[in-house]
Design a protein around this motif. Structure first.
Motif, PDB file in Angstrom:
ATOM      1  N   ARG A 126      38.227  30.680  40.385  1.00  0.00           N
ATOM      2  CA  ARG A 126      37.862  29.714  39.351  1.00  0.00           C
ATOM      3  C   ARG A 126      38.640  30.006  38.079  1.00  0.00           C
ATOM      4  NH1 ARG A 126      31.790  31.542  37.230  1.00  0.00           N
ATOM      5  NH2 ARG A 126      32.467  33.446  36.151  1.00  0.00           N
ATOM      6  N   THR A 127      38.650  29.009  37.179  1.00  0.00           N
ATOM      7  CA  THR A 127      39.310  29.188  35.881  1.00  0.00           C
ATOM      8  C   THR A 127      38.332  28.852  34.762  1.00  0.00           C
ATOM      9  OG1 THR A 127      40.168  26.928  36.045  1.00  0.00           O
ATOM     10  CG2 THR A 127      41.647  28.702  36.702  1.00  0.00           C
ATOM     11  N   LEU A 128      38.415  29.630  33.711  1.00  0.00           N
ATOM     12  CA  LEU A 128      37.661  29.366  32.490  1.00  0.00           C
ATOM     13  C   LEU A 128      38.666  28.916  31.431  1.00  0.00           C
ATOM     14  CD1 LEU A 128      35.406  32.555  32.512  1.00  0.00           C
ATOM     15  CD2 LEU A 128      34.888  30.302  33.478  1.00  0.00           C
ATOM     16  N   ARG A 129      38.472  27.720  30.893  1.00  0.00           N
ATOM     17  CA  ARG A 129      39.401  27.170  29.903  1.00  0.00           C
ATOM     18  C   ARG A 129      38.802  27.301  28.506  1.00  0.00           C
ATOM     19  NH1 ARG A 129      39.634  23.463  34.091  1.00  0.00           N
ATOM     20  NH2 ARG A 129      38.236  22.002  33.013  1.00  0.00           N
ATOM     21  N   TYR A 130      39.657  27.677  27.551  1.00  0.00           N
ATOM     22  CA  TYR A 130      39.194  27.894  26.175  1.00  0.00           C
ATOM     23  C   TYR A 130      39.830  26.866  25.229  1.00  0.00           C
ATOM     24  CZ  TYR A 130      37.888  32.315  28.333  1.00  0.00           C
ATOM     25  OH  TYR A 130      37.357  33.254  29.164  1.00  0.00           O
ATOM     26  N   PRO A 131      39.197  26.615  24.090  1.00  0.00           N
ATOM     27  CA  PRO A 131      39.711  25.610  23.142  1.00  0.00           C
ATOM     28  C   PRO A 131      41.136  25.881  22.673  1.00  0.00           C
ATOM     29  CG  PRO A 131      37.446  26.194  22.581  1.00  0.00           C
ATOM     30  CD  PRO A 131      37.885  27.149  23.649  1.00  0.00           C
ATOM     31  N   ASP A 132      41.567  27.133  22.672  1.00  0.00           N
ATOM     32  CA  ASP A 132      42.923  27.436  22.199  1.00  0.00           C
ATOM     33  C   ASP A 132      43.980  27.227  23.274  1.00  0.00           C
ATOM     34  OD1 ASP A 132      42.382  29.533  23.891  1.00  0.00           O
ATOM     35  OD2 ASP A 132      42.775  31.124  22.433  1.00  0.00           O
ATOM     36  N   GLY A 133      43.583  26.690  24.441  1.00  0.00           N
ATOM     37  CA  GLY A 133      44.538  26.390  25.496  1.00  0.00           C
ATOM     38  C   GLY A 133      44.809  27.533  26.459  1.00  0.00           C
ATOM     39  N   THR A 134      44.092  28.633  26.326  1.00  0.00           N
ATOM     40  CA  THR A 134      44.287  29.768  27.230  1.00  0.00           C
ATOM     41  C   THR A 134      43.306  29.685  28.403  1.00  0.00           C
ATOM     42  OG1 THR A 134      42.773  31.157  25.955  1.00  0.00           O
ATOM     43  CG2 THR A 134      45.120  31.242  25.374  1.00  0.00           C
ATOM     44  N   TYR A 135      43.588  30.519  29.417  1.00  0.00           N
ATOM     45  CA  TYR A 135      42.797  30.507  30.644  1.00  0.00           C
ATOM     46  C   TYR A 135      42.402  31.937  31.030  1.00  0.00           C
ATOM     47  CZ  TYR A 135      44.571  25.758  31.504  1.00  0.00           C
ATOM     48  OH  TYR A 135      44.882  24.422  31.405  1.00  0.00           O
ATOM     49  N   THR A 136      41.238  32.044  31.637  1.00  0.00           N
ATOM     50  CA  THR A 136      40.860  33.261  32.352  1.00  0.00           C
ATOM     51  C   THR A 136      40.666  32.879  33.811  1.00  0.00           C
ATOM     52  OG1 THR A 136      39.851  34.426  30.495  1.00  0.00           O
ATOM     53  CG2 THR A 136      39.061  34.999  32.688  1.00  0.00           C
ATOM     54  N   ILE A 137      41.328  33.616  34.704  1.00  0.00           N
ATOM     55  CA  ILE A 137      41.267  33.320  36.134  1.00  0.00           C
ATOM     56  C   ILE A 137      40.483  34.427  36.828  1.00  0.00           C
ATOM     57  CG2 ILE A 137      42.614  32.868  38.220  1.00  0.00           C
ATOM     58  CD1 ILE A 137      44.966  32.130  36.391  1.00  0.00           C
ATOM     59  N   GLN A 138      39.451  34.041  37.556  1.00  0.00           N
ATOM     60  CA  GLN A 138      38.605  35.007  38.243  1.00  0.00           C
ATOM     61  C   GLN A 138      38.472  34.645  39.722  1.00  0.00           C
ATOM     62  OE1 GLN A 138      35.103  34.450  35.737  1.00  0.00           O
ATOM     63  NE2 GLN A 138      35.531  36.384  34.673  1.00  0.00           N
ATOM     64  N   TYR A 139      38.161  35.659  40.540  1.00  0.00           N
ATOM     65  CA  TYR A 139      37.975  35.384  41.968  1.00  0.00           C
ATOM     66  C   TYR A 139      37.008  36.398  42.568  1.00  0.00           C
ATOM     67  CZ  TYR A 139      41.101  39.335  43.039  1.00  0.00           C
ATOM     68  OH  TYR A 139      41.663  40.591  43.143  1.00  0.00           O
ATOM     69  N   LYS A 140      36.463  36.034  43.714  1.00  0.00           N
ATOM     70  CA  LYS A 140      35.659  36.938  44.520  1.00  0.00           C
ATOM     71  C   LYS A 140      35.939  36.638  45.988  1.00  0.00           C
ATOM     72  CE  LYS A 140      31.539  35.736  43.100  1.00  0.00           C
ATOM     73  NZ  LYS A 140      30.054  35.665  43.015  1.00  0.00           N
ATOM     74  N   ASP A 141      35.755  37.655  46.828  1.00  0.00           N
ATOM     75  CA  ASP A 141      36.072  37.534  48.251  1.00  0.00           C
ATOM     76  C   ASP A 141      34.826  37.672  49.104  1.00  0.00           C
ATOM     77  OD1 ASP A 141      38.802  37.298  47.681  1.00  0.00           O
ATOM     78  OD2 ASP A 141      39.097  39.469  47.729  1.00  0.00           O
ATOM     79  N   TYR A 142      34.834  36.959  50.230  1.00  0.00           N
ATOM     80  CA  TYR A 142      33.794  37.079  51.250  1.00  0.00           C
ATOM     81  C   TYR A 142      34.492  37.512  52.536  1.00  0.00           C
ATOM     82  CZ  TYR A 142      30.920  34.567  47.895  1.00  0.00           C
ATOM     83  OH  TYR A 142      30.235  34.205  46.754  1.00  0.00           O
ATOM     84  N   TYR A 143      34.066  38.619  53.086  1.00  0.00           N
ATOM     85  CA  TYR A 143      34.802  39.232  54.181  1.00  0.00           C
ATOM     86  C   TYR A 143      33.854  39.842  55.205  1.00  0.00           C
ATOM     87  CZ  TYR A 143      33.799  43.237  51.164  1.00  0.00           C
ATOM     88  OH  TYR A 143      33.161  44.163  50.391  1.00  0.00           O
ATOM     89  N   SER A 144      34.429  40.274  56.335  1.00  0.00           N
ATOM     90  CA  SER A 144      33.618  40.772  57.444  1.00  0.00           C
ATOM     91  C   SER A 144      33.241  42.237  57.296  1.00  0.00           C
ATOM     92  CB  SER A 144      34.358  40.560  58.760  1.00  0.00           C
ATOM     93  OG  SER A 144      33.642  41.108  59.847  1.00  0.00           O
ATOM     94  N   GLN A 145      34.255  43.118  57.094  1.00  0.00           N
ATOM     95  CA  GLN A 145      33.973  44.555  57.048  1.00  0.00           C
ATOM     96  C   GLN A 145      34.638  45.246  55.869  1.00  0.00           C
ATOM     97  OE1 GLN A 145      35.162  45.975  60.924  1.00  0.00           O
ATOM     98  NE2 GLN A 145      33.108  45.685  61.761  1.00  0.00           N
ATOM     99  N   GLU A 146      35.979  45.227  55.851  1.00  0.00           N
ATOM    100  CA  GLU A 146      36.713  45.954  54.813  1.00  0.00           C
ATOM    101  C   GLU A 146      37.110  45.021  53.679  1.00  0.00           C
ATOM    102  OE1 GLU A 146      39.928  48.311  56.164  1.00  0.00           O
ATOM    103  OE2 GLU A 146      38.802  49.211  57.814  1.00  0.00           O
ATOM    104  N   LYS A 147      36.787  45.412  52.487  1.00  0.00           N
ATOM    105  CA  LYS A 147      37.123  44.623  51.303  1.00  0.00           C
ATOM    106  C   LYS A 147      38.631  44.537  51.128  1.00  0.00           C
ATOM    107  CE  LYS A 147      36.766  44.887  46.272  1.00  0.00           C
ATOM    108  NZ  LYS A 147      36.263  45.690  45.136  1.00  0.00           N
ATOM    109  N   PRO A 148      39.178  43.341  50.922  1.00  0.00           N
ATOM    110  CA  PRO A 148      40.624  43.214  50.652  1.00  0.00           C
ATOM    111  C   PRO A 148      41.016  44.083  49.462  1.00  0.00           C
ATOM    112  CG  PRO A 148      39.666  41.067  51.069  1.00  0.00           C
ATOM    113  CD  PRO A 148      38.514  42.028  50.980  1.00  0.00           C
ATOM    114  N   SER A 149      42.142  44.773  49.578  1.00  0.00           N
ATOM    115  CA  SER A 149      42.500  45.795  48.591  1.00  0.00           C
ATOM    116  C   SER A 149      43.072  45.238  47.293  1.00  0.00           C
ATOM    117  CB  SER A 149      43.512  46.772  49.209  1.00  0.00           C
ATOM    118  OG  SER A 149      44.683  46.079  49.614  1.00  0.00           O
ATOM    119  N   CYS A 150      43.604  44.021  47.328  1.00  0.00           N
ATOM    120  CA  CYS A 150      44.212  43.479  46.115  1.00  0.00           C
ATOM    121  C   CYS A 150      44.321  41.980  46.262  1.00  0.00           C
ATOM    122  CB  CYS A 150      45.587  44.081  45.880  1.00  0.00           C
ATOM    123  SG  CYS A 150      46.773  43.616  47.145  1.00  0.00           S
ATOM    124  N   PHE A 151      44.826  41.317  45.218  1.00  0.00           N
ATOM    125  CA  PHE A 151      44.934  39.863  45.303  1.00  0.00           C
ATOM    126  C   PHE A 151      46.046  39.442  46.255  1.00  0.00           C
ATOM    127  CE2 PHE A 151      43.494  35.857  43.777  1.00  0.00           C
ATOM    128  CZ  PHE A 151      44.553  35.003  44.013  1.00  0.00           C
TER     129      PHE A 151
END
Length: 306
Positions: A176-201
């Protein structure tokens, strides 16, 4: 095997560029596929070809005032890849297709949830676009992500590496993205997985030391140099470029986590004259009318009268 490879003299007998410098020059001008070959075709391999992203090399890297490293290869180790199509959950479809999973199959693959991660925080639009594109999203997906409604998530299937190093283990990524009045963005994510958590993006930066072994240097001296460089560069990965190792020496280096690569694969061909060449093991040695024009093994025989 390296132990059966041709031995090169430490210095050319007529003042030509030494094999050590020839290898360094080859690495300095190496194209991407040559650098990838170093990582993939050394023994044992550093990484598989499909796991290599962007790659570059730096030659003659200063370590201290009196010490230098022959070379360093920097590359991105790809940890996960984006599936070709967006997720569509359809219970009528076969769950053998990653993009059309039954609800029960999807649940078994995504019963673990990661914490919320931040990919980029309060960054301008241009940087957000570049960051998402670099992570593997298409231009259309980047546009969709940056224009998501408030509290909406963009969902995609990804594959991470299995034990054999192949991209076959699926997981679901929400971003997802969070948009701010100054035109900047924060990008966040979360993962759903079976056993081992993905190590990086997407990928992780890696570096590999390159050491070119002089023909007359001892095993212990070479190992000392590599270990010193590994400690100061904070990396365990190293490739030793050499020829004429005994099987025992090769086993010794590999047991210390050092991969081996033959220098004959990198030395650039130079203008040759078989009639005066000192490479006596070559079948064209001493032949005046040889058709060979360029050769990696050529050096002038100091006893030749020509």
């Amino acid at each position: 095997m390296l132990s059966h490879a041709l031995s090169y003299p430490l210095q050319d007998r007529d003042g030509r560029i030494t094999p050590h410098d020839q290898v360094q020059i080859a690495l300095a001008i190496a194209e991407e596929h040559v650098l990838k070959s170093l990582l993939v075709n050394c023994s044992p391999p550093i990484v598989k070809y499909h796991q290599i992203g962007a790659i570059s090399s730096t030659i003659g890297v200063p370590l201290t005032a009196r010490k230098t490293i022959d070379g360093i290869i920097q590359f991105e180790s790809v940890q996960c890849v984006l599936s070709d199509a967006p997720v569509e959950v359809d219970p009528q479809r076969s769950d053998n297709n990653l993009n059309y999973l039954s609800r029960s199959r999807q649940s078994s693959l995504t019963h673990c949830e990661s914490e919320l991660q931040t990919l980029g925080q309060t960054i301008p639009m241009a940087q957000a676009i570049a960051l998402l594109a670099h992570s593997g999203f298409s231009a259309r997906q980047v546009e969709d992500i940056l224009n998501l409604p408030y509290e909406a998530w963009h969902k995609t299937w990804w594959c991470t590496l299995d034990a054999a190093g192949n991209f076959t283990v699926p997981f679901l990524r929400f971003i997802r993205t969070l948009r701010y009045p100054d035109g900047t963005y924060t990008i966040q994510y979360k993962d759903y997985y079976s056993q081992e958590k993905p190590s990086c993006f997407s990928s992780q930066p890696q570096k590999v030391l390159i050491e070119i072994k002089p023909q007359l240097e001892s095993f212990s001296k070479t190992l000392e140099k590599i270990n010193y460089s590994r400690e100061h560069c904070n990396t365990e990965k190293a490739i030793l470029i050499c020829n004429s190792l005994t099987d025992l020496e090769a086993q010794g280096f590999m047991s210390q986590g050092i991969s081996l690569y033959s220098a004959t694969e990198l030395i650039l061909p130079i203008q040759a004259n078989c009639a005066v060449c000192g490479s006596q093991t070559c079948p064209m040695h001493g032949i005046a009318d040889s058709p060979i024009v360029m050769c990696r093994q050529f050096y002038r025989d100091e006893f030749s009268t020509e």
